[in-house]
Motif scaffolding. Structure first.
Motif, PDB file in Angstrom:
ATOM      1  N   THR A 142      -0.927  -5.445  -3.949  1.00  0.00           N
ATOM      2  CA  THR A 142      -2.187  -4.717  -4.087  1.00  0.00           C
ATOM      3  C   THR A 142      -2.095  -3.909  -5.369  1.00  0.00           C
ATOM      4  O   THR A 142      -1.443  -2.870  -5.412  1.00  0.00           O
ATOM      5  CB  THR A 142      -2.404  -3.782  -2.878  1.00  0.00           C
ATOM      6  OG1 THR A 142      -2.361  -4.554  -1.675  1.00  0.00           O
ATOM      7  CG2 THR A 142      -3.756  -3.086  -2.969  1.00  0.00           C
ATOM      8  N   ARG A 151      -4.893   3.356  -1.969  1.00  0.00           N
ATOM      9  CA  ARG A 151      -4.785   1.992  -1.440  1.00  0.00           C
ATOM     10  C   ARG A 151      -4.689   2.003   0.080  1.00  0.00           C
ATOM     11  O   ARG A 151      -5.225   1.148   0.768  1.00  0.00           O
ATOM     12  CB  ARG A 151      -3.550   1.283  -2.033  1.00  0.00           C
ATOM     13  CG  ARG A 151      -3.683   1.017  -3.515  1.00  0.00           C
ATOM     14  CD  ARG A 151      -2.490   0.253  -4.053  1.00  0.00           C
ATOM     15  NE  ARG A 151      -1.241   1.027  -3.877  1.00  0.00           N
ATOM     16  CZ  ARG A 151      -0.087   0.679  -4.430  1.00  0.00           C
ATOM     17  NH1 ARG A 151       0.012  -0.430  -5.154  1.00  0.00           N
ATOM     18  NH2 ARG A 151       0.979   1.413  -4.257  1.00  0.00           N
ATOM     19  N   LEU A 152      -3.954   2.996   0.605  1.00  0.00           N
ATOM     20  CA  LEU A 152      -3.812   3.101   2.052  1.00  0.00           C
ATOM     21  C   LEU A 152      -5.054   3.717   2.692  1.00  0.00           C
ATOM     22  O   LEU A 152      -5.566   3.229   3.695  1.00  0.00           O
ATOM     23  CB  LEU A 152      -2.581   3.958   2.386  1.00  0.00           C
ATOM     24  CG  LEU A 152      -2.329   4.159   3.885  1.00  0.00           C
ATOM     25  CD1 LEU A 152      -1.861   2.868   4.517  1.00  0.00           C
ATOM     26  CD2 LEU A 152      -1.301   5.255   4.108  1.00  0.00           C
ATOM     27  N   SER A 192      -6.371  -7.014  -4.530  1.00  0.00           N
ATOM     28  CA  SER A 192      -5.374  -7.577  -3.624  1.00  0.00           C
ATOM     29  C   SER A 192      -5.070  -9.024  -3.978  1.00  0.00           C
ATOM     30  O   SER A 192      -5.972  -9.838  -4.157  1.00  0.00           O
ATOM     31  CB  SER A 192      -5.890  -7.505  -2.181  1.00  0.00           C
ATOM     32  OG  SER A 192      -4.942  -8.123  -1.339  1.00  0.00           O
ATOM     33  N   VAL A 195       0.828  -1.207   0.000  1.00  0.00           N
ATOM     34  CA  VAL A 195       0.000   0.000   0.000  1.00  0.00           C
ATOM     35  C   VAL A 195       0.867   1.264   0.000  1.00  0.00           C
ATOM     36  O   VAL A 195       0.596   2.241   0.701  1.00  0.00           O
ATOM     37  CB  VAL A 195      -0.956   0.009   1.215  1.00  0.00           C
ATOM     38  CG1 VAL A 195      -1.990  -1.101   1.080  1.00  0.00           C
ATOM     39  CG2 VAL A 195      -0.182  -0.161   2.520  1.00  0.00           C
ATOM     40  N   THR A 211      -8.567  -1.126  -6.905  1.00  0.00           N
ATOM     41  CA  THR A 211      -7.401  -1.878  -6.441  1.00  0.00           C
ATOM     42  C   THR A 211      -7.796  -3.332  -6.333  1.00  0.00           C
ATOM     43  O   THR A 211      -8.958  -3.675  -6.159  1.00  0.00           O
ATOM     44  CB  THR A 211      -6.900  -1.417  -5.052  1.00  0.00           C
ATOM     45  OG1 THR A 211      -7.935  -1.666  -4.091  1.00  0.00           O
ATOM     46  CG2 THR A 211      -6.545   0.052  -5.053  1.00  0.00           C
TER      47      THR A 211
END
Lengths: 252, 252, 252, 252, 252, 252, 252, 252
Positions: free
Chosen positions: F39, A162-163, F34, A155, F32
């Motif tokens: 990711t 993403r974070l 995973s 991330v 996104t």
């Protein structure tokens, strides 16, 4: 002997379930043991809650096996990190029931007695896929020390959504370990988002002016988010021990 | 607004002692405020428990005063570090009731409302007399953040009995900050003696191959005592914030 | 020719047991000898008490054998350090009676004549198991130079009681060599405990911000214990020669 | 209390010239003394033969005076190095009879009781005129520690005959301290000429790629003359203490 | 085309022995030639007296062979340095009559026409046996450039009499190249003994704080003997070209 | 999805050729994805015009294949750089139609839909033959991003006429990437000759005091030609992305 | 003469409004002018669109005035950066109509003729208040080069909402210059958010392990956001020239 | 005594114009002279053609005057470099007829007897105006050593036509000294243009990643033009002595 085992032993002496002489014999073991090439610090389990961890790099298989046997003999479990490939099978033979984590390069024998657990979570956040071995070393170590370990992977700040989409996981953690190479910028962003302790681990992932991890190390030491602390490059083990120091301190 | 003030406000709304509109007005203040040369992060008090701290180095007196006024206006207190000598009196005039600590180079205005306190102790250990300014910056910051701060001074490892005779103080601390220049070896020794979190602050004290603090920085990053974490050279402030992150995390 | 052999020769000339012409022939050997790729300093045995020691790294087997033969021919013994694995058997064939120490990577042919011995002890203290090869190189060298060598192993400062319980050994030594990688903090602690000369050897043991030994090198150069001196990273040989300079100086 | 004073006291108790109670009072003084900003290690005089030396840089005049008073009170003499210009007169007022050496930046109060002297010579060799302050610090320290100090000045290797013409002085010394900046090559040449211990002090003399003394530091650590040891840049004090460790060790 | 060949051609045009059209054709060759992966600077032979030298490291055998063929085609000879082992035989096949020097890692095809020679001597002095490959690269290059090359081997300053006994060789040289690793001190001593140009080549010989040649590089840059110049670490080739620039400049 | 594909989709929705529901389904893919160890930032194609590029170094073949499959599934093409030799065939099997460039160490699958192209030229200039792999990585990346790439090879400043004779090529370029190791001086000279953006890429080509590319990196950062910007050592990929940022910015 | 002035002149010659002889005289001025201590590159205005900019640091007032006069005489304007305080009034006297920007330390005389403007915006983003002088130098330079300059101040990543709330400003810029000290992490976050060129300027703001700007420099060189380019520490001027190269290139 | 004076003296003895006893007295002066704080190497004039040059930095006025008097007394002239401002007038008083060059920071007293001159030209080329003090130090030194010195100023590679238009000056020089800070690229370009010796002097001019001259130092050590040699940062003196070694070597 781990602190909780000593505490348990003393409790039993107090209630009469263990005779004084028997308890004395258990406690009378030498605090250090010399193997010629090593001086094992058996007192560490009592002083710091976990036996001396074996750093595998640069040790011969014979040395690793001998040290592991002595530590295992005390019954508080064994953790070896950076275990060279050539030593793994000998170590697993020596420690029946031990677990090998290939990504983390660890061998772990859990304690034969129940251990105090911190019941709180260390969240291990990584910037990229290549940071995983260091993150996994941290996760195995945290679990060996009685903490819960969660992961948030890949991330990095180049795609900050993403974070940000994982704010929930960040908010639930009691301690956060940020593992990042290259620019190491993830530690500052996480440090600014949360209130809990953030431990940054620079990794040697990268090339050129990364200088084997110096770039993210400096980034993290200069973090504009106050109160981020840093451990050595690639030192997932150390970060997890620091997390365990924090979590055990607050549960005792 | 600090977290505890918001919590208090919400509690009063819930019990009817504060009307909704009044609470709304308090909460509706902008989370950031732009002064042209600065963008104040007022949201930090809520997010991290203490308002943005003002780093004084490199800022003009005019800038310091303007920023301090805006932060003070929110009522959660003000802390300025590395305050240039030339700006101190202007800052004290701006912040009635503020305290100046000459050794630490800080100006602190305590919060006008009661704050959550950690009720646990940060012990700040220094290797030598010259490390005191950095240690004092840590102490002032820790207190501003609601922690208790104790000191253990000039107990470097060249006379190890000075440290060993203070085992009691070490054992009573909840977090230990080790401040050391030159060889920085004190962090490793303390880290091996205690179980609680140890935060190491290298200082630029020394000469020659100390390289302005690089020597103790490297010593601390390579500490053979596992779980010691490190902050930037001379960063007493950062170490104290890290300690506050630890202590507040465990008391909430 | 070693100093003591020359002194012995002169004594015999004085008492008539060796004719002048015979002594002259012995003394008339060239002080340097050129092999094309090397210029051997035969005068060193007389000037400094031990023949030129052969540094094995980067030399071919042919070069090592040729140099060793010439030095051995003078009868004062031969010491080769950092001997590449591929050259060991050839060297042992060349020097009948020589001893190979695998850990220290040395080949030693003792002098064919009795040598002055220092009769005093060099204590070699190591912080960790991985420091042993450097420590062993120091031990072999010290013995080759006519000193007694003792070892104290794996007593790093993370468990300081391991060192403190060995005060006796520390107090009995005439010179102490401290061999440590990672944080190198052991040198400062030992330096503060004893009054005798302490020579610190940083090792390249460690990773990340250890930078191949720079971290302990800087620690040792900045030791807060006054009067600790330092040699190059991994230079067990140099530390032992320094110890021999000290011990021989005080016995003549 | 210095070792020799304790030895003397015990001798007098043994022969009855000092009553037990009186000796007890002398010995019962605390081994450490806390001034708040400093913890004085009074035990050092007994343990290492000389009281704690005061490093003046970074200390205020008030701190220097207070520490000096406490050390002087024990009667074993006082040495302060790197004394800031602004503190000199206050220190001299505090210590009647003390000597100020402007070049060395030291203030020395000799012991009020006779001290053991090493009766052997430390020769301090400098490469250039600009290295003199460091050399002089070494000389003052050596004399304070009871050694004899000789000087050989400005004999750098660019004119090697200046050094070679002084072979006599080199041969008569028991320990040699080589003080050199710029290329630091003098240490290797001296190390190759003599058999006694050679302690090299790099100085920050030079410019450009000297990097404040890194160049001669590296030269000395890599000396091709075996057994040369090194102290920190500009650390004339440390070199002299190392010399005193050597000379006292061999005379007791 | 080399300068002397052009000069010769012009002389023949002047005296009528070569027709203008024929000379024109020779001179009309392109000054650069593109191979796609390389742009050969054929003009260099005329401008600087020797064709472009091929740096072998990092080039494939195919690239080396192609470049060598084009340079050889102009008739002024070819020199390739740092030739990878795997490329040697292909290069020797490509260049009939070329000589391979294994120690220097060079392949040299001499010019098919007589070349101007400097008739004066470059003396290449080495501190130790391990410096020989760099020294030999310098010697081969110097000879390729038309200079005479002499060697003085293993005369490092740890045994200064080895060097001093060779004053004759030093005094007869027109340029001296000093090749040294470790402390690099030899350059300063030689620079102080002679009047002629001294070019210092640091080598990566050494370990620890030698840092791959940084230590002798800094020593040489800080040489206390004035007028010593320095080339890159291990750059025997560059030192020899510098020597040729000096010697050809003074003979034209 | 790339920006131009989204723009095209919206255009079709506007003119009725694509139903709203169908467009919605395309746009509703998660930004996104995973994979546990990674990711993927699928939003990057829309945000920055090209999908996330896969950095191959340090990833296992399994990881590379899995990531490549997911990115390829979105239809915007795939670029992998620094692909380890052992992973190439698996990657080519995974991505039918992909092209492997051995010199550049890249695998490229072009987008299945037409892409916006910049229609302007990036000129990639190299100082030497050994700089080609980095230059080729830049060229492949530039083409993947829709730019035209030209090359000018081996025109280092030691033969400045090679560069000056190519003024035409320099004048026609819209952006110039200068790839150089050793002294890195080419960037300054090019930067002074042209008006367009110049991006400098230092390479790790060289030895000794090149320090793996630090020398040309510093040269380029200190360029006396104003407005030259720099990317990491050996980062041909980054330079090309910077060029694409410039060219796409000016064509939209 | 700037390109646009030459273009204008040629247009007037073509339409007969300026006689050939008069144009010839304007164009016949020397491209370089020697002042003894400086060689002014008057050709730069034509070649690169703006006259040579005067770097004020290290120049005497006399030198600055003399150079400024000569450049001003050509009528294309003058920009001086890093002007020492002592030289400002003399420079303003020399250049009537020039503007002094105290924060940026610049003196700017605008061109006497209309200049081509890029009509597009450079957004200058700063992490903290202390980065403003470098940012302002960039802004003044960008405007001198005919670009529009906007600012976004004090939006460092420790409070990432400050930046995210300004997405509009980021999206409207044609080039973004990110100015940041300490951890320099802002460049990576911005680089990941936008598609346009991002030029990162590390500043020397910070302390300890910031090492005068090395920390943010390394962060930026290792940015995980692809295509971020970097200029020298504190080089706001260079960043703006790079932006002007980009914007002018796309408008011609 | 300079070589030429001794040669002249011997010639006169040979032809009888000077009696043997008188010549003997002249030659019998001590080759070294000790002032306590300095050991003057009077032999240097004979050995290397010019008396020991006084390096002024770090010496007191008293020391400078005393040394200058002794050297002047021998009649071969005196050169002092880096003379502190505070010592200039005292030095000029001591040396009647001496010349002070403020830019070069030198004081020069020419020899009272005619000296051999090299009759060939050292061309000193500078990249920028700020490099002038170093260049001027080189020029004064070259002239003191009997060489002719020409200058070519401010011809850095950002405007390469400034250099190329001066090919005539470059071609006429016998040795070229290139003085450059910042990127130091000028040395490579000059080195590629000429055949004569090129000595590169990096200067500390620049900022940020110039690191006080490390950037141009590394550029010059890695010059892609073969045979460029380098001296220390800002060492104009050393470059000129190297040039004198070259020119005198070729004229004797």
């Amino acid at each position: 002997m781990r602190r909780e085992r000593v505490r348990d032993l003393l409790t039993r002496v107090a209630d009469g379930s263990v005779p004084v002489e028997s308890a004395l014999a258990s406690l009378a073991q030498e605090p250090t043991e010399s193997l010629g090439f090593a001086t094992i610090d058996h007192h560490r389990a009592l002083r710091q809650g976990f036996p001396e961890v074996i750093y595998g790099a640069g040790k011969s298989t014979e040395q690793l096996v001998a040290i592991a046997q002595r530590i295992a003999g005390r019954g508080d479990g064994v953790l070896a990190t950076r275990v060279p490939d050539a030593s793994i099978s000998a170590l697993l033979d020596t420690l029946p029931g031990a677990e090998h984590n290939a990504l983390a390069r660890t061998v772990l024998l859990r304690s034969s007695s129940p251990t105090a657990t911190a019941r709180r979570t260390v969240l291990i956040v990584t910037a990229g896929t290549s940071d995983l071995p260091v993150a996994e070393e941290a996760a195995v170590t945290a679990e060996a020390m009685g903490c819960l370990a969660d992961r948030l992977t890949d991330v990095g700040v180049a795609g900050i959504h993403r974070l940000l989409s994982k704010r929930g996981a960040l908010d639930e953690a009691s301690v956060i370990i940020v593992v990042a190479g290259m620019d190491g910028a993830l530690a500052s962003v996480v440090g600014g988002l949360v209130r809990v302790p953030v431990i940054a681990v620079p990794t040697s992932v990268g090339y050129g002016a990364s200088f084997g991890g110096i770039a993210p190390l400096l980034t993290m030491l200069n973090s504009c988010a106050a109160g981020v602390t840093v451990v050595n490059i690639d030192n997932g083990f150390g970060a997890a021990v620091a997390a365990a120091r924090i979590l055990h301190g607050s549960t005792e």
